[in-house]
Design a protein around this motif. Structure first.
Motif, PDB file in Angstrom:
ATOM      1  N   ILE A 140       0.833  -1.202   0.000  1.00  0.00           N
ATOM      2  CA  ILE A 140       0.000   0.000   0.000  1.00  0.00           C
ATOM      3  C   ILE A 140       0.870   1.256   0.000  1.00  0.00           C
ATOM      4  O   ILE A 140       0.542   2.255  -0.664  1.00  0.00           O
ATOM      5  CB  ILE A 140      -0.952  -0.008   1.203  1.00  0.00           C
ATOM      6  N   VAL A 141       1.985   1.246   0.736  1.00  0.00           N
ATOM      7  CA  VAL A 141       2.919   2.380   0.698  1.00  0.00           C
ATOM      8  C   VAL A 141       3.481   2.551  -0.708  1.00  0.00           C
ATOM      9  O   VAL A 141       3.596   3.683  -1.214  1.00  0.00           O
ATOM     10  CB  VAL A 141       4.061   2.182   1.719  1.00  0.00           C
ATOM     11  N   LEU A 142       3.817   1.440  -1.348  1.00  0.00           N
ATOM     12  CA  LEU A 142       4.317   1.503  -2.726  1.00  0.00           C
ATOM     13  C   LEU A 142       3.264   2.082  -3.666  1.00  0.00           C
ATOM     14  O   LEU A 142       3.568   2.921  -4.520  1.00  0.00           O
ATOM     15  CB  LEU A 142       4.722   0.100  -3.186  1.00  0.00           C
ATOM     16  N   GLU A 143       2.020   1.658  -3.488  1.00  0.00           N
ATOM     17  CA  GLU A 143       0.936   2.203  -4.304  1.00  0.00           C
ATOM     18  C   GLU A 143       0.783   3.701  -4.080  1.00  0.00           C
ATOM     19  O   GLU A 143       0.634   4.482  -5.030  1.00  0.00           O
ATOM     20  CB  GLU A 143      -0.379   1.493  -3.963  1.00  0.00           C
ATOM     21  N   GLY A 144       0.818   4.126  -2.816  1.00  0.00           N
ATOM     22  CA  GLY A 144       0.673   5.546  -2.520  1.00  0.00           C
ATOM     23  C   GLY A 144       1.801   6.369  -3.109  1.00  0.00           C
ATOM     24  O   GLY A 144       1.569   7.459  -3.652  1.00  0.00           O
TER      25      GLY A 144
END
Length: 230
Positions: free
Chosen positions: A99-103
């Motif tokens: 999710i951090v990578l997506e953000g």
């Protein structure tokens, strides 16, 4: 909500996860539609547009729909491979890391959105959003055991109808599990709509740069879990 898996996962964790990520997904989907005229999460609609284009000779519609579908599937594949690899190596909080990578990718996409080429097809912005939607959906499906979907609401609406039918049959003595699932599905659908409304408002004010705010929200949501895992 981005840490617990399997039996240790509660309906409350699914509720928090579903509502927050569905709101972000709604904002992404509406922003993408206003920017490029195509939904980055609605693969059913994109496949239908491809079928129509094949019959009517709309080559651009076929290419656009195909590109969005391929991007979505590629995002889901990448997220799943990363999750499996991290689990094999014993890496903590892999779902939060995705999710951090997506953000981070969403922030970058919002920064360069004004410079990306536009045209009759979805372009890099649309394919980028489709890819990130696939990543998010695969991650949420994996951690929730397929109980939660956040990027498209067809499945959630179906589940809501199923649970509502069970509740109506036993409304005199409703099952706590059915009531909890009704609350879960209804809250996720409502969050998606509210997130979409916020996305439309943000696009009206800042254009595609509003994606940066959605990306920052995802990072703030998942980063504490990553730091705790370390």
């Amino acid at each position: 909500m981005l840490v617990h898996e399997g039996p240790s996962r509660s309906i409350g964790s699914d509720l928090r996860l579903g509502c927050t990520l569905a709101a972000v997904a709604g904002g992404m989907n509406v922003t993408g539609f206003l920017a490029i005229g195509s939904y980055a999460a609605n693969m059913t609609g994109n496949l239908s547009a491809m079928a129509t284009g094949l019959v009517q000779g709309g080559r651009m519609a076929v290419l656009c729909g195909l590109g969005l579908v391929v991007a979505f599937v590629a995002g889901a594949v990448l997220a799943t491979l990363r999750l499996r690899a991290g689990c094999r190596r014993g890496v903590a909080c892999m779902h939060a890391r995705i999710i951090v990578l997506e953000g981070t990718a969403l922030v970058a996409l919002g920064m360069v959105a004004a410079c990306l080429p536009t045209g009759a097809c979805a372009g890099m912005l649309g394919y980028g959003l489709g890819f990130l939607m696939g990543m998010q959906n695969a991650t949420v499906t994996h951690i929730s055991g397929a109980r939660v979907r956040t990027t498209h609401m067809t499945g959630m609406l179906t589940d809501l109808g199923l649970e509502l039918a069970q509740w109506m049959e036993n409304r005199a003595t409703p099952s706590p599990d059915v009531t909890a699932r009704l609350r879960l599905h209804g809250a996720i659908i409502t969050s998606f709509v509210l997130g979409g409304s916020a996305g439309a408002l943000g696009y009206g004010l800042w254009g595609a740069r509003s994606l940066m705010g959605l990306g920052a929200a995802l990072i703030l949501l998942a980063l504490p879990a990553v730091l705790r895992g370390r």
